[in-house]
Scaffold this active site. Structure first.
Site, PDB file in Angstrom:
ATOM      1  N   GLN A  19     -18.534   5.151   2.498  1.00 51.48           N
ATOM      2  CA  GLN A  19     -19.070   6.379   3.082  1.00 51.48           C
ATOM      3  C   GLN A  19     -18.936   6.463   4.601  1.00 51.48           C
ATOM      4  N   GLU A  24       0.800  -1.233   0.000  1.00 47.38           N
ATOM      5  CA  GLU A  24       0.000   0.000   0.000  1.00 47.38           C
ATOM      6  C   GLU A  24       0.837   1.290   0.000  1.00 47.38           C
ATOM      7  N   HIS A  34      -1.553   3.748  -1.850  1.00 45.98           N
ATOM      8  CA  HIS A  34      -2.632   4.709  -1.585  1.00 45.98           C
ATOM      9  C   HIS A  34      -2.614   5.875  -2.568  1.00 45.98           C
ATOM     10  N   ARG A  62       2.239  -8.863   4.309  1.00 49.38           N
ATOM     11  CA  ARG A  62       1.358  -8.282   3.270  1.00 49.38           C
ATOM     12  C   ARG A  62       2.248  -7.716   2.177  1.00 49.38           C
ATOM     13  N   TYR A 114       3.366   2.016   2.146  1.00 47.27           N
ATOM     14  CA  TYR A 114       3.902   2.392   3.461  1.00 47.27           C
ATOM     15  C   TYR A 114       5.415   2.110   3.500  1.00 47.27           C
TER      16      TYR A 114
HETATM   17  P1  FAD Z   1     -36.494   7.451  -0.079  1.00 45.85           P
HETATM   18  O1  FAD Z   1     -35.462   6.525  -0.503  1.00 45.85           O
HETATM   19  O2  FAD Z   1     -36.825   8.585  -0.970  1.00 45.85           O
HETATM   20  O3  FAD Z   1     -37.827   6.605   0.194  1.00 45.85           O
HETATM   21  C1  FAD Z   1     -39.072   7.187   0.450  1.00 45.85           C
HETATM   22  C2  FAD Z   1     -40.159   6.205   0.115  1.00 45.85           C
HETATM   23  O4  FAD Z   1     -41.401   6.700   0.585  1.00 45.85           O
HETATM   24  C3  FAD Z   1     -40.346   5.956  -1.366  1.00 45.85           C
HETATM   25  O5  FAD Z   1     -40.238   4.568  -1.645  1.00 45.85           O
HETATM   26  C4  FAD Z   1     -41.748   6.468  -1.663  1.00 45.85           C
HETATM   27  O6  FAD Z   1     -42.432   5.694  -2.642  1.00 45.85           O
HETATM   28  C5  FAD Z   1     -42.421   6.328  -0.311  1.00 45.85           C
HETATM   29  N1  FAD Z   1     -43.577   7.234  -0.102  1.00 45.85           N
HETATM   30  C6  FAD Z   1     -43.589   8.581  -0.170  1.00 45.85           C
HETATM   31  N2  FAD Z   1     -44.823   9.039   0.164  1.00 45.85           N
HETATM   32  C7  FAD Z   1     -45.603   7.960   0.440  1.00 45.85           C
HETATM   33  C8  FAD Z   1     -46.941   7.793   0.855  1.00 45.85           C
HETATM   34  N3  FAD Z   1     -47.758   8.807   1.094  1.00 45.85           N
HETATM   35  N4  FAD Z   1     -47.403   6.543   1.041  1.00 45.85           N
HETATM   36  C9  FAD Z   1     -46.589   5.465   0.842  1.00 45.85           C
HETATM   37  N5  FAD Z   1     -45.286   5.588   0.466  1.00 45.85           N
HETATM   38  C10 FAD Z   1     -44.790   6.801   0.275  1.00 45.85           C
HETATM   39  N6  FAD Z   1     -27.050   7.843  -0.996  1.00 45.85           N
HETATM   40  C11 FAD Z   1     -25.887   7.425  -0.537  1.00 45.85           C
HETATM   41  O7  FAD Z   1     -25.690   7.436   0.678  1.00 45.85           O
HETATM   42  N7  FAD Z   1     -24.917   6.945  -1.365  1.00 45.85           N
HETATM   43  C12 FAD Z   1     -25.083   6.888  -2.690  1.00 45.85           C
HETATM   44  O8  FAD Z   1     -24.180   6.464  -3.402  1.00 45.85           O
HETATM   45  C13 FAD Z   1     -26.307   7.331  -3.209  1.00 45.85           C
HETATM   46  N8  FAD Z   1     -26.528   7.297  -4.545  1.00 45.85           N
HETATM   47  C14 FAD Z   1     -27.710   7.736  -5.018  1.00 45.85           C
HETATM   48  C15 FAD Z   1     -27.914   7.712  -6.392  1.00 45.85           C
HETATM   49  C16 FAD Z   1     -29.112   8.143  -6.914  1.00 45.85           C
HETATM   50  C17 FAD Z   1     -29.294   8.122  -8.401  1.00 45.85           C
HETATM   51  C18 FAD Z   1     -30.142   8.594  -6.059  1.00 45.85           C
HETATM   52  C19 FAD Z   1     -31.456   9.043  -6.624  1.00 45.85           C
HETATM   53  C20 FAD Z   1     -29.940   8.637  -4.698  1.00 45.85           C
HETATM   54  C21 FAD Z   1     -28.720   8.222  -4.169  1.00 45.85           C
HETATM   55  N9  FAD Z   1     -28.452   8.272  -2.818  1.00 45.85           N
HETATM   56  C22 FAD Z   1     -27.276   7.819  -2.327  1.00 45.85           C
HETATM   57  C23 FAD Z   1     -29.392   8.896  -1.884  1.00 45.85           C
HETATM   58  C24 FAD Z   1     -30.178   7.865  -1.082  1.00 45.85           C
HETATM   59  O9  FAD Z   1     -30.770   6.934  -1.941  1.00 45.85           O
HETATM   60  C25 FAD Z   1     -31.206   8.597  -0.229  1.00 45.85           C
HETATM   61  O10 FAD Z   1     -30.532   9.420   0.686  1.00 45.85           O
HETATM   62  C26 FAD Z   1     -32.097   7.632   0.533  1.00 45.85           C
HETATM   63  O11 FAD Z   1     -32.779   6.785  -0.347  1.00 45.85           O
HETATM   64  C27 FAD Z   1     -33.101   8.393   1.384  1.00 45.85           C
HETATM   65  O12 FAD Z   1     -33.861   7.445   2.069  1.00 45.85           O
HETATM   66  P2  FAD Z   1     -35.332   7.721   2.593  1.00 45.85           P
HETATM   67  O13 FAD Z   1     -35.785   6.437   3.158  1.00 45.85           O
HETATM   68  O14 FAD Z   1     -35.330   8.914   3.456  1.00 45.85           O
HETATM   69  O15 FAD Z   1     -36.186   8.127   1.322  1.00 45.85           O
HETATM   70  P1  NAP Z   2     -26.641  17.884  -3.681  1.00 46.99           P
HETATM   71  O1  NAP Z   2     -25.431  17.092  -3.406  1.00 46.99           O
HETATM   72  O2  NAP Z   2     -27.110  18.817  -2.669  1.00 46.99           O
HETATM   73  O3  NAP Z   2     -26.348  18.671  -5.048  1.00 46.99           O
HETATM   74  C1  NAP Z   2     -27.285  19.536  -5.593  1.00 46.99           C
HETATM   75  C2  NAP Z   2     -26.657  20.274  -6.780  1.00 46.99           C
HETATM   76  O4  NAP Z   2     -27.663  21.118  -7.334  1.00 46.99           O
HETATM   77  C3  NAP Z   2     -25.508  21.132  -6.405  1.00 46.99           C
HETATM   78  O5  NAP Z   2     -24.474  20.866  -7.348  1.00 46.99           O
HETATM   79  C4  NAP Z   2     -26.003  22.579  -6.532  1.00 46.99           C
HETATM   80  O6  NAP Z   2     -24.940  23.230  -7.187  1.00 46.99           O
HETATM   81  C5  NAP Z   2     -27.216  22.454  -7.438  1.00 46.99           C
HETATM   82  N1  NAP Z   2     -28.349  23.308  -7.018  1.00 46.99           N
HETATM   83  C6  NAP Z   2     -28.910  23.407  -5.790  1.00 46.99           C
HETATM   84  N2  NAP Z   2     -29.941  24.264  -5.816  1.00 46.99           N
HETATM   85  C7  NAP Z   2     -30.049  24.713  -7.074  1.00 46.99           C
HETATM   86  C8  NAP Z   2     -30.923  25.631  -7.729  1.00 46.99           C
HETATM   87  N3  NAP Z   2     -31.893  26.248  -7.074  1.00 46.99           N
HETATM   88  N4  NAP Z   2     -30.725  25.867  -9.041  1.00 46.99           N
HETATM   89  C9  NAP Z   2     -29.741  25.250  -9.725  1.00 46.99           C
HETATM   90  N5  NAP Z   2     -28.888  24.385  -9.158  1.00 46.99           N
HETATM   91  C10 NAP Z   2     -29.039  24.112  -7.852  1.00 46.99           C
HETATM   92  O7  NAP Z   2     -27.852  16.941  -4.005  1.00 46.99           O
HETATM   93  P2  NAP Z   2     -28.033  15.681  -4.942  1.00 46.99           P
HETATM   94  O8  NAP Z   2     -27.050  15.612  -6.049  1.00 46.99           O
HETATM   95  O9  NAP Z   2     -29.472  15.726  -5.296  1.00 46.99           O
HETATM   96  O10 NAP Z   2     -27.782  14.462  -3.996  1.00 46.99           O
HETATM   97  C11 NAP Z   2     -28.656  14.201  -2.916  1.00 46.99           C
HETATM   98  C12 NAP Z   2     -27.949  13.419  -1.845  1.00 46.99           C
HETATM   99  O11 NAP Z   2     -27.729  12.096  -2.311  1.00 46.99           O
HETATM  100  C13 NAP Z   2     -26.604  14.040  -1.584  1.00 46.99           C
HETATM  101  O12 NAP Z   2     -26.604  14.691  -0.326  1.00 46.99           O
HETATM  102  C14 NAP Z   2     -25.651  12.916  -1.634  1.00 46.99           C
HETATM  103  O13 NAP Z   2     -25.014  12.726  -0.392  1.00 46.99           O
HETATM  104  C15 NAP Z   2     -26.455  11.666  -1.938  1.00 46.99           C
HETATM  105  N6  NAP Z   2     -25.769  10.988  -3.038  1.00 46.99           N
HETATM  106  C16 NAP Z   2     -24.534  10.508  -2.804  1.00 46.99           C
HETATM  107  C17 NAP Z   2     -23.853   9.891  -3.805  1.00 46.99           C
HETATM  108  C18 NAP Z   2     -22.475   9.343  -3.553  1.00 46.99           C
HETATM  109  O14 NAP Z   2     -21.815   8.889  -4.475  1.00 46.99           O
HETATM  110  N7  NAP Z   2     -22.001   9.284  -2.343  1.00 46.99           N
HETATM  111  C19 NAP Z   2     -24.409   9.763  -5.047  1.00 46.99           C
HETATM  112  C20 NAP Z   2     -25.667  10.275  -5.261  1.00 46.99           C
HETATM  113  C21 NAP Z   2     -26.335  10.895  -4.248  1.00 46.99           C
HETATM  114  P3  NAP Z   2     -24.711  24.785  -7.231  1.00 46.99           P
HETATM  115  O15 NAP Z   2     -25.322  25.345  -5.986  1.00 46.99           O
HETATM  116  O16 NAP Z   2     -23.243  24.982  -7.317  1.00 46.99           O
HETATM  117  O17 NAP Z   2     -25.377  25.216  -8.478  1.00 46.99           O
HETATM  118 FE1  SF4 Z   3     -17.901   0.695   4.285  1.00 47.42          FE
HETATM  119 FE2  SF4 Z   3     -20.260  -0.244   5.048  1.00 47.42          FE
HETATM  120 FE3  SF4 Z   3     -20.024   1.057   2.727  1.00 47.42          FE
HETATM  121 FE4  SF4 Z   3     -19.002  -1.407   3.067  1.00 47.42          FE
HETATM  122  S1  SF4 Z   3     -21.162  -0.819   3.088  1.00 47.42           S
HETATM  123  S2  SF4 Z   3     -17.986   0.300   2.115  1.00 47.42           S
HETATM  124  S3  SF4 Z   3     -18.318  -1.291   5.163  1.00 47.42           S
HETATM  125  S4  SF4 Z   3     -19.705   1.894   4.758  1.00 47.42           S
END
Ligand code: FAD
Ligand code: NAP
Ligand code: SF4
Length: 686
Positions: free
Chosen positions: A352, A177, A265, A227, A179
């Protein structure tokens, strides 16, 4: 099904290679699974020894064959950071007894990793073979003098002897790695002209002397794992011939087992991120199998029993090292043994809550299992007051609270408007390189079943459903709504949001502007820049994409190799209003991978803009006070999210108390780590 053929150990037929004991001569490991070294941050915490003893003991109880601790420095110079864990005195050794006793009590075995950080140390006393700063740390190292090298060897030996006194079953000497030991081996970092530099015989002198003297000091019946960096993945690293020569010397010097290290790294090639295919590097260990006779351990992105079994059955290695999968599920081995792999909480490789935390000097945990490294404070005890609980929303927040409330014995009903559980994870799993997210949904589905949670899908819940349901507790986990920014022309037919693209599969043209550069903006761009099978599902294609030479003719596996990138089927322009680097807020250990992938796909990054309007011509914006027009077919809005909590206020107005979690609580900077953590912690208290 179990077979008890010729041994005292029960071997499940499905995973017979995993559960074949490994006889090391003086001791036998009960299976082929090693919990790899991981720094957790508990090592330096107040009462950390008690916490870490619990943490390791749970993994030992979970059936793992051998545990390797996080790296422990053999001296202050070898610290990874100021005041990081070291073992230099008998007093240190006595404290570690708590760990070794706890593991042995559960029938486990444990080795202590000795890690000298060399120039990767994050403090001013760092040392290295030569005075060359690493590209990933701010301090320039002191060059070790001959006397310093002798002292370093003595420190390692002293540390190994103390670990023996502490009750460890062995040590792992960290030689990979990038080190200290690795720095001596590679020309990249070793410019010495004495007997520890210059030709390869000299550059590999340090590890060989270390192992010989350690073996002499600890006797024959103590495990020494070395390692070995089998693939450096940095310029001026070792050639394959050199790696083989060193492996043979290590065997002769008295090592019991050789573990595989992949990549320094500072390498700019991902080695453990979720987009790396499962078991992407076991072919390297397989090549080494022909060269040495002591057991070899392979590693990197092995997270499920089928993969581990295949690697062993195909003869790639004698043991499998998995580290993060044991944060995700301490019971991994026992579940595999009883063929309950669908109950495994799979590590999704997101980094994460584990590596990203460690890099930020926070205690590690796990996105899918917030109990990891918090075993003494977060526990899910059986309830003696069974409650009727309604949970609205089956995303990560809702699924986790439901599963644990059910496990604790509550009567839980989980509603979702969608046809499947998973919430936004059903969208995330479609992103190339994020296929592991399927596993989290599978895990929760099984947990809900096991704990008798009633799941009502295709069911949009209204306020009256909750009022009339006579629930003791109501939990709102309804997630988020995508934010639609106020831009003139936002209603134009060219405009789509990320759900239109990822969930509703609306067609997207050849020239695309993505508004917003957060995690979702990056993911949508990645999705649009790929066509066909994701390379994370195909090891050879992935290796080509990152320029890794599988024939190992190139030094370090990369020198002179040109990456083969599938061109993007679209021209993509990513926009944000703010200044600074794109993706700066993405994961500390993974953001650079996303940036690098999109750059390879020729995605253009445009920042410090203001959006003027969207019309038939395209996207109008200003940058540096200059009005510009980008002709595009579509604008995809990925501009963050707002909470979706329509149910909350009407219920509260009627005096009904509700718990609000996940995105429905706070959408800003919401991720699944927070959603699951909030769900689990609420469930523990209900
Ligand atoms: P949600 O996942 O939004 O779930 C809410 C649920 O409530 C939905 O299934 C919806 O159908 C249901 N619902 C809403 N209203 C009602 C109602 N009235 N009755 C019944 N059901 C209802 N996070 C990460 O940490 N790492 C990542 O790499 C990552 N990648 C992402 C990539 C993408 C493309 C997207 C879109 C999101 C990603 N996220 C990632 C974000 C992550 O998925 C969200 O933070 C997480 O899903 C939030 O969880 P939640 O349970 O609060 O809401
Ligand atoms: P986000 O990380 O908050 O990014 C939102 C983006 O939209 C920013 O780039 C911001 O950029 C822009 N924005 C915000 N308000 C705006 C406005 N009014 N008009 C135009 N642009 C605007 O949110 P997200 O991409 O929706 O992700 C949601 C959450 O999912 C994140 O917090 C993230 O942690 C999680 N997620 C994580 C991963 C991962 O790989 N770890 C992947 C997907 C999602 P400017 O303000 O610079 O324009
Ligand atoms: Fe780390 Fe848990 Fe994500 Fe695996 S699932 S990479 S152990 S945070």
């Amino acid at each position: 099904m179990l077979c008890t053929h010729n041994t005292n150990f029960d071997i499940p037929m499905k995973y017979k290679h995993i559960f074949e004991p490994l006889d090391l001569g003086f001791t036998t490991l009960k299976n082929r699974i090693l919990m790899g070294s991981m720094h957790t941050g508990l090592e330096e915490e107040k009462n950390g020894f008690e916490k870490i003893a619990h943490y390791y003991a749970e993994r030992a109880k979970g059936g793992v064959g051998l545990i390797v601790t996080g790296g422990i420095a053999p001296s202050i110079q070898g610290w990874t950071g100021p005041f990081s864990a070291r073992m230099t005195t008998k007093k240190h050794a006595r404290k570690h007894k708590l760990i070794t006793d706890a593991v042995h009590k559960e029938g486990g075995k444990i080795c202590m990793q000795i890690l000298h950080a060399g120039r990767y140390g994050y403090h001013p006393f760092i040392v290295a073979p030569s005075k060359i700063k690493s590209p990933i740390t701010p301090f320039k190292p002191f060059k070790l003098k001959q006397s310093g090298i002798k002292r370093t060897i003595h420190d390692f030996v002293n540390c190994a002897k103390l670990s023996q006194e502490a009750g460890y079953d062995g040590v792992e000497i960290m030689g990979s790695e990038g080190y200290l030991i690795n720095e001596f081996i590679a020309k990249r970092t070793n410019k010495r002209t004495d007997n520890y530099g210059g030709d390869y015989e000299n550059r590999m002198r340090l590890p060989i002397e270390l192992i010989k003297q350690t073996r002499e000091a600890v006797g024959k019946e103590f495990i020494i794992i070395y390692r070995l960096s089998m693939l450096d993945l940095v310029e001026k690293g070792s050639s394959w011939e050199e790696v083989v020569q060193l492996a043979k010397e290590i065997e002769n010097a008295g090592a019991t087992i050789i573990n595989t290290g992949i990549g320094w790294h500072e390498a700019r090639i991902p080695t453990i991120a979720t987009s790396v295919p499962r078991a992407a590097f076991t072919w390297v260990t397989q090549k080494m199998k022909q060269e040495v006779s002591i057991p070899l351990i392979t590693s990197n992105r092995i997270n499920m029993p089928e993969t581990a079994e295949k690697v062993l059955a195909e003869g790639h290695a004698d043991m499998i090292s998995m580290a993060r999968p044991f944060l995700a599920d301490p019971e991994w081995v026992n579940k595999a043994k009883s063929e309950k792999e669908d109950e495994i909480n799979t590590c999704i490789g997101c980094n994460q809550a584990c590596l990203d935390h460690v890099f930020l000097q926070k205690v590690a945990s796990c996105l899918v299992n917030p109990r990891a490294c918090h075993e003494t404070e977060l526990n899910y005890y059986k309830t003696d007051k069974k409650k009727k609980i309604a949970i609205v929303g089956a995303g990560p927040a809702g699924m986790s609270v439901a599963a644990i409330a059910g496990q604790r014995g509550h009567k839980v009903t989980l509603f979702d408007a969608d046809k499947e559980i998973g919430g936004q994870f059903n969208i995330a799993k479609q992103i190339p390189g994020k296929e592991e997210f399927y596993e989290t949904i599978r895990y929760f589905k099984k947990q809900l079943e096991l704990h008798n949670v009633i799941v009502k899908l295709n069911r949009r819940v209204a306020v009256d459903d909750l009022i009339n349901g006579n629930f003791d507790e109501i939990i709102i986990a309804t997630g988020i709504k995508p934010r639609m920014p106020k831009i003139e022309g936002i209603e134009h037919s060219k405009v789509l949001n990320y759900l239109d693209v990822l969930k509703f599969k609306k067609p997207v043209g050849k020239r695309v502007a993505v508004i917003g550069a957060g995690g979702i903006g990056f993911d949508v761009s990645e999705y649009l820049a790929h066509e066909g099978e994701s390379t994370s599902q195909n090891i050879d294609a992935w290796l080509k994409e990152w320029g890794i030479d599988k024939s190992l003719k190139s030094r370090s596996g990369i020198e002179g190799v040109v990456s083969e990138i599938e061109p993007s089927p679209r021209e993509i322009f990513m926009f944000k209003r703010s200044k600074g680097k794109f993706g700066a807020k993405l994961g500390k250990t993974t953001g650079w991978i996303h940036r690098s992938t999109l750059k390879k796909k020729k995605v253009q990054f445009i920042n410090e803009v203001q959006y003027t309007k969207i019309d038939d011509e395209g996207l109008h914006y200003t940058q540096n006070k200059e009005q510009k027009l980008l002709k595009i077919d579509n604008v995809i809005i990925c501009a963050g999210q707002t909470p979706f909590k329509e149910l909350v206020t009407p219920l509260e107005e009627k005096g009904i108390k509700v718990h609000v979690i996940g995105g429905a609580d706070i959408a800003a900077e919401l991720d699944a780590k927070r959603a699951i953590n909030q769900g689990c912690r609420l469930a523990a208290e209900l």
